[in-house]
Every structure is written in C-alpha cells, then in structure tokens.
Design an enzyme around this catalytic site. Structure first.
Site, PDB file in Angstrom:
ATOM      1  N   HIS A   1     -13.636  -3.003   9.589  1.00  0.00           N
ATOM      2  CA  HIS A   1     -13.080  -2.579   8.304  1.00  0.00           C
ATOM      3  C   HIS A   1     -13.296  -3.619   7.219  1.00  0.00           C
ATOM      4  O   HIS A   1     -12.570  -3.669   6.235  1.00  0.00           O
ATOM      5  CB  HIS A   1     -11.585  -2.270   8.415  1.00  0.00           C
ATOM      6  CG  HIS A   1     -11.282  -1.242   9.456  1.00  0.00           C
ATOM      7  ND1 HIS A   1     -11.755   0.042   9.375  1.00  0.00           N
ATOM      8  CD2 HIS A   1     -10.600  -1.321  10.616  1.00  0.00           C
ATOM      9  CE1 HIS A   1     -11.355   0.705  10.436  1.00  0.00           C
ATOM     10  NE2 HIS A   1     -10.660  -0.094  11.213  1.00  0.00           N
TER      11      HIS A   1
ATOM     12  N   ARG B   1      -7.214  -8.098  -8.349  1.00  0.00           N
ATOM     13  CA  ARG B   1      -7.909  -9.389  -8.473  1.00  0.00           C
ATOM     14  C   ARG B   1      -9.394  -9.104  -8.641  1.00  0.00           C
ATOM     15  O   ARG B   1      -9.821  -7.957  -8.600  1.00  0.00           O
ATOM     16  CB  ARG B   1      -7.706 -10.190  -7.190  1.00  0.00           C
ATOM     17  CG  ARG B   1      -8.155  -9.369  -5.964  1.00  0.00           C
ATOM     18  CD  ARG B   1      -8.195 -10.148  -4.686  1.00  0.00           C
ATOM     19  NE  ARG B   1      -8.140  -9.285  -3.525  1.00  0.00           N
ATOM     20  CZ  ARG B   1      -9.186  -8.753  -2.918  1.00  0.00           C
ATOM     21  NH1 ARG B   1     -10.399  -8.963  -3.372  1.00  0.00           N
ATOM     22  NH2 ARG B   1      -9.034  -7.983  -1.861  1.00  0.00           N
TER      23      ARG B   1
ATOM     24  N   GLU C   1      -2.267   6.961   8.126  1.00  0.00           N
ATOM     25  CA  GLU C   1      -3.149   7.877   7.413  1.00  0.00           C
ATOM     26  C   GLU C   1      -3.953   8.664   8.418  1.00  0.00           C
ATOM     27  O   GLU C   1      -4.255   8.173   9.502  1.00  0.00           O
ATOM     28  CB  GLU C   1      -4.140   7.102   6.517  1.00  0.00           C
ATOM     29  CG  GLU C   1      -3.518   6.623   5.237  1.00  0.00           C
ATOM     30  CD  GLU C   1      -4.477   5.801   4.378  1.00  0.00           C
ATOM     31  OE1 GLU C   1      -5.662   5.668   4.737  1.00  0.00           O
ATOM     32  OE2 GLU C   1      -4.014   5.297   3.351  1.00  0.00           O
TER      33      GLU C   1
ATOM     34  N   LYS D   1       0.837  -1.207   0.000  1.00  0.00           N
ATOM     35  CA  LYS D   1       0.000   0.000   0.000  1.00  0.00           C
ATOM     36  C   LYS D   1       0.866   1.249   0.000  1.00  0.00           C
ATOM     37  O   LYS D   1       0.512   2.255  -0.608  1.00  0.00           O
ATOM     38  CB  LYS D   1      -0.891   0.019   1.246  1.00  0.00           C
ATOM     39  CG  LYS D   1      -2.024  -1.002   1.247  1.00  0.00           C
ATOM     40  CD  LYS D   1      -2.935  -0.715   2.441  1.00  0.00           C
ATOM     41  CE  LYS D   1      -3.630  -1.931   2.984  1.00  0.00           C
ATOM     42  NZ  LYS D   1      -4.775  -2.399   2.236  1.00  0.00           N
TER      43      LYS D   1
END
Ligand code: ADP
Ligand code: ADP
Ligand code: MG
Length: 673
Positions: free
Chosen positions: A235, A292, A200, A116
């Site tokens: 999440h 994917r 973040e 990420k």
C-alpha cells in the site's frame, strides 16, 4: 516573504525545500539528529541545529527542541516537509503559540483530516463520494465484525490515524477478522498512538488517483491536476505519474472540483492532496486528504512548471495564489520512481548500509518558478538526500532518491525513465532499481493499464530471472582485476608489471570467480602467448584486450568481435560491473580462502533486519507448533512476525518488548522436537 525559515525534516525533502530557499534568497536552517550530523541536508542549509539522538522520537519528533531552534536562529517560519511532524496539529499549534509561521494548513484543517474516520464523516456532509464502509465511533470488536460481515469480504481495516501505508489489513474471510483486527489495532497504537480503526469494502483492481490542491488565505483555491499512484507495494507508492493516464477531460475537471470542495469544507490553506480511489473508467471515491506536500509532488511540478514549495512559502507569507484555475495548464507527462534501499525479492524488506558507490543519471538543475518554468524544463531530475559514502540507517525511511522524468508524451517520459533507471548504480544496500526497471518495462505499466494490484498480479513475471549480458560483464570484471593486479593502466603490456603473476613468454592463469547473485562458482582462463591474449570461459576461447578509461571506474574490453565498455566498482574482491544497463557482481576467489557467508540455517531464530521488538508472544518453556508466531518485530515501516521454523520448546527468550536488535541477532532459542 520570509527572510529565514527552519526546515523540520531530513533527507531529500529537506534538501528539496532548501533548494527553493536558495533560489529565492531565503536563509535556511537545518535540524539534525546524531545519525545525520554529516547528512546532505545539513550541508544544503545555511545553518544547522542539533536536536537529539538518532531515533526520530528523540530528534525529528521533539518539537519543543525544533521550536527552540527556530527561535534561537531567528527563523520566522517552519517548513515541516512530509512525514514526521508535517501532519501533527500539536506541532502546528506550538509554532503558532511561539509566534512562528507553520508552513502548512491551519491547525483545524490538520485536525479535521487527521482522522480518516472523522474526515469521511465531513466529506459525506460535503457530498464528496465515499467508499462503502464503516467509520463510526463505536469500536466494539463484535460490532466491527458484524459491520464487516454485512459489507461482505474482502474488507480493508485501516488505522484511522494511519499513514504511509501502515496500519492496514486486508481481511479475506470472516474467520480471519478478529486476528486481523487485533494486529491492526496493535500497529495503530504503536505507530500512531491511537488504535481507532475504520472498515472499507476492499475494492478490486482500483486505481489510486489523487488531486493536488492549493488554497490561499484569501479564499482562493485551485487544483493542480491529478497524479496516478496506483503502482504500490504494501500500500505504498512506488511509481507515480502526472497526469493520470486516460482520464477524460470532463472527469479530470470533476475530480479536481471535488478535491477543491473537500479542501474548502475544512477551510484549507496551503498545499494538500485529496486521494481518491477509482474503479471502472469514471467512479471515484474520497479516501483521505494529506495535509502536506506529498513525496510525489515533483511530477506535478514537472507538468505545470511550477515550484510547489515556492507556492507554499508565498501562501504562508500571506500572498495570494500566483495563478488562477484558468491560468493553470498541463504540459506533457512526468513519471517519478522512488529508489529505495530494500530487497524486493525478500518481501521488500528495508536494507541498510553504506552507499559505497552511488551514481545517478545526469540530472539537470530544475528551473521551476511561481508562474511557470524559468527556462525549459529539465527532462530528468534527481531529488536525493544522500551522497556516495552516506549510510542508510535503520532509523528513518530507506529512500535513496527520487528519479523524475518529463516528456512531451507518456511514451517519451517512459523511455526516458527506462534509460535513467539503467544509468543508476548503487553498491552497498540492496535496492529496488532493477525491480523498477522491470515494472517500467512491463506490459501493463507501459500500456498505462494501471491498478493497485499490478505488482502482486504480475509478481511472477516481475521476479522471474532475467538474462543479463554475462560475458560482457565478466570481460569487464576481468579487465578491472587485471588492471588492479597488474598495476597497469593500459592493457598493452600489463604483464610486465605483474609481481606474483610474472611471466615471460607463454603464460596461463586460471581465475576463479563467484557470480554473487546466483552464488555460482566458475573459472576463466587467461593466456598470453607472445603478443596474443585470450580469455576462455565456458569452453569458448576469445581474443581479449582491455583498457581502463579516463572516467572514474571506467573500463573497456574487446572479446572476440565484441567491444564492451562499462563501469566497474571494486569493493575488496567483489567487482560490481555496470554495463548495458544491468548490474552484475563477481567475487574474485583470491588465494585467501573466503569465509563462507554466515548462512541463515534452518531453525535459527534471527532478526531479519535491525529493528525493535514490539511483541513477545511466548515465554520460556512454551511448546510450539511449526509456524507458531513467536516474536513480532518492527523496523522502519513494517511489522514482521517471526514464526517457529519447526515444532519445539522455547528454552530461552533473549529479548523483551522495546529492545532494539541488530540484523541477524538471535531472538530466541528453540529446542526442536
Ligand atoms: P505520500 O502520500 O506523500 O506519497 P506516504 O504516505 O508514503 O507519502 O508518506 C510520506 C512519508 O511520510 C513517508 O516517508 C512515510 O514514511 C511518512 N509518513 C506518512 N505518514 C506518517 C505518519 N503518520 N507518521 C510518520 N511518518 C509518516
Ligand atoms: P495511507 O494513509 O496509508 O496512505 P490510504 O487510505 O491512502 O492510506 O490507502 C493507501 C492505499 O491503500 C491506497 O493508495 C490504495 O492502494 C489502498 N486502498 C485504500 N483503501 C482501499 C480500498 N477501500 N480498497 C482497495 N484498496 C484500498
Ligand atoms: Mg494515502
């Protein structure tokens, strides 16, 4: 096009891929672990190869065995599904080296998006908007803390290699940062073999809106519109829909184009999803790209009429994209609900066990094609990897099925979803079906006021006790019991067949019950006097007749003026009643004394679920405070810390790191005081 492919996955996605193969006349090869020897996906494929033990690490992740199976069966390509090896660049590379086509993006694209942190750096260069944060290489704990302090709390720590909602920690205050970082790194290392994290800014009330992209090997790239996946727990997505509600056409195009730009930046090929986090009406930021097919791809299939697996196969075989951007059209609205074996009220703990009774709403065979639906599109679709009698094991994701509905409008899809959920019947593991019903019926969801905090914010309302049709369900439970004990199929004169309840003229019998969910005992009284039958409950006596229907588990009853029909699945002395869209269970208190359920007494340090010990934080002899963390377990996708129920001394630690423990196993001995 390929003649034969191997599906390197299990469960519903393996069945899903096999369905498209069948439709296109492509032979399919399944792979399976010990636990899956008789699984549905094995039956769904033309042949199957055993690849190892039950744990994923010894089966679905052993890619050399999967490649050997592909070579041995003459499969020309491998479809990785999602999860497992789908985003594993080493696997994609090994396929290539063995001369087998990997049905997915090029190795370089997987690698670029696999981290990420690195992906964010690339997206920054491609001018795709990013959430404010830190995604640098320097992982010094002090530096990370300073970055978080500078950003301002709350912040979100993410495992750079993470996925499936795992490896994330929200940190509310600077004093909690160090502990959260350690825990996040531990989970990242154990789940993803890499402890790199990024930070973040934790956005408040954001929406998760993602864009389906597709690219071919000839430079073609399109977006197949968007999905809103804001409704999440831990999440992880629970309900997904397409298109994202309330997106202006302009914004839809802007996000679609940003997603295509992201894909082009890594020379993408195949199906991919660019996930954005949105705040306000129009601000969107790149979160990650999943290289994917997604779990929620069916909602996109429903609104486009396209078979995305067929597109994947065509692209992997070198064909150009079947449609251009201008030819792609949105039609109606689709919603997907993920039905999990889990316990929502117990923090969504996964639940395991045999699916003793499984009944899904009537699905319609889906008829998608490469350029549009082959026939009218099915309004209700069930993608499932299990059948009645199968077992949800602790080895894999506890998903039972995905329920997907389509409607001309969101309101129509919503009504259909609500109805479909009310038709789901599961006996065995706990499920989230009732919880899904409540979300779907909730004001914020039905009005399309979506954000990722929806479940948490409405926690109390979503978990409040609901009033169920108790008398009706009870009447059906009595009907089933009387049918069983009386041995009579029709209630006209069941007493004639009774053995231990024999009677001639007047007869009265008290039946003791326990309502399972609330664990409440109560009694009902049946009486028969001449031709008149009555049932008394809570001091109200009604005339009562019953019958068993022609369908499986079908029962009917009249009680006073009400006429009730439903289904009763009888499991020993527990009568699971499904009527009026609600599930209720009553246990008949038979003459035989029921052993009281083993209670989780206070002070017992037992495993809340089957799983693996991943950290032991105390040694024998340790003196601990109430609430002190003692052992950390991991099961399926979650980490659980077991804390001291009271202050005391640890006299014995019964398991070590790496041990597999059974549900309810005692983990340590604590001497209280
Ligand atoms: P999607 O984004 O497609 O909705 P998720 O992110 O929930 O799906 O993950 C899809 C599936 O893949 C889930 O079953 C999840 O457990 C699994 N999964 C996701 N990432 C990983 C990973 N890195 N390793 C193993 N399994 C993963
Ligand atoms: P995963 O790989 O596990 O899917 P993501 O980065 O896609 O991880 O994030 C998963 C979910 O976490 C998102 O769908 C969103 O609900 C939440 N999330 C991620 N980043 C943020 C953020 N910066 N602020 C608030 N919520 C976030
Ligand atoms: Mg994600």
């Amino acid at each position: 096009m390929f003649n034969k492919i191997l599906i390197a996955n299990r469960g519903e996605i393996a069945c899903r891929v096999a369905a498209t193969c069948k439709r296109l006349g492509i032979a399919s090869v399944a792979v399976y672990s010990d636990a899956d020897a008789t699984a549905k996906h094995v039956a769904a494929c033309d042949e199957a190869v055993h690849i190892g033990d039950s744990t994923a690490a010894e089966s679905y992740l052993r890619y050399e065995r999967i490649i050997a199976a592909a070579l041995a069966t003459g499969a020309q390509a491998v479809h990785p599904g999602y999860g497992f090896l789908s985003e594993n660049e080493a696997f994609a590379q090994a396929c290539e080296a063995a001369g087998i086509v990997f049905i997915g993006p090029p190795v370089e694209a997987i690698a670029a998006m696999g981290s990420k942190a690195a992906a964010k750096a690339l997206m920054h260069a491609a001018a795709v908007p990013l959430v404010p944060g830190y995604h640098g290489d320097d992982q010094d704990a002090q530096l990370l803390q300073r970055e978080a302090d500078a950003m301002g709390y709350p912040v979100l720590l993410k495992a750079s290699a993470g996925g499936g909602g795992k490896g994330m920690r929200v940190v509310e205050r600077n004093e909690d940062f160090a502990a959260a970082l350690a825990s996040c790194k531990r989970e990242a290392a154990s789940s993803f073999g890499n402890d790199r994290v990024l930070i973040e800014k934790y956005l408040t009330r954001p929406r998760h809106v993602e864009v389906q992209v597709f690219a071919d090997q000839h430079g073609g790239a399109v977006y197949l519109f968007d999905r809103d996946c804001s409704v999440q727990r831990r999440h992880q997505k629970v309900l997904e829909e397409a298109p994202a509600p309330g997106l202006a056409a302009e914004l839809r195009r802007e996000m679609g184009e940003a997603a295509v730009a992201a894909a082009r930046a890594v020379n993408y090929v195949g199906a991919g999803t660019v996930e954005f986090i949105m705040t306000g009406a129009s601000h969107f930021y790149f979160m990650e790209m999943n290289t994917r097919l997604q779990v929620e791809h069916p909602v996109t299939e429903m609104v486009t009429g396209l078979d995305l697996v067929e597109w994947q196969l065509r692209v992997a075989a070198g064909e150009p994209l079947p449609l251009t951007q201008a030819q792609l059209k949105l039609d109606g609205h689709a919603i997907e609900a993920r039905i999990y074996a889990e316990h929502p009220a117990r923090g969504f703990l996964p639940s395991t066990g045999t699916l003793k009774h499984l009944r899904m709403p009537e699905g319609v065979e889906f008829t998608l094609g490469s350029t549009g639906p082959a026939a009218s599109r099915a309004p209700v679709r069930i993608d499932s990897g299990v059948r009645e009698g199968d077992t949800i094991t602790p080895f894999y994701d506890p998903m039972i099925a995905k329920l997907i509905v389509h409607g001309a409008t969101r309101a129509e899809a919503l009504a259909r979803m609500s109805r479909a959920l009310r038709a789901c019947e599961v006996v065995g593991p706990h499920t989230n079906v009732e919880f899904l019903q409540r979300i779907v019926a909730s004001e914020p969801f039905s009005s399309g006021d979506l954000d990722t905090g929806l479940i948490e914010r409405h926690h109390d309302a979503l978990f409040a006790p609901v009033k169920k049709p108790f008398r009706e369900a009870l009447a059906l439970a009595c009907a089933a019991l009387l049918t069983r004990e009386g041995g009579a199929a029709h209630g006209a004169s069941p007493w004639d067949a009774l053995t231990h309840w024999r009677l001639n003229s007047g007869y009265t019998q008290t039946l003791a019950w326990r309502e399972v969910e609330s664990d409440t005992a109560f009694a009902t009284t049946f009486a028969r006097d001449g031709g008149v039958q009555t049932l008394e409950y809570a001091e109200q006596r009604d005339s009562f007749t019953w019958w068993s229907g022609t369908g499986v588990h079908e029962f009917g009853a009249t009680m006073g003026d009400s006429h009730i029909t439903g289904r009763v699945f009888v499991d020993g002395d527990v009568f699971h009643v499904f009527c009026l869209g609600e599930a209720q269970a009553f246990e008949w208190q038979n003459l035989l004394a029921h052993a009281a359920d083993a209670e989780h007494g206070e002070g017992r340090l037992t495993a809340p679920m089957p799983g693996k010990v991943i950290a032991v934080l105390v040694e024998a002899g340790a003196v601990v405070e109430k609430g002190a963390p003692l052992i950390v377990m991991e099961a399926m996708k979650m980490e659980h810390t077991i804390g001291a129920p009271s202050a005391g001394t640890v006299s014995e630690v019964l398991y070590a790191v790496g041990d597999q423990v059974a549900d309810g196993a005692q983990l340590l001995v604590l001497e209280v005081g």
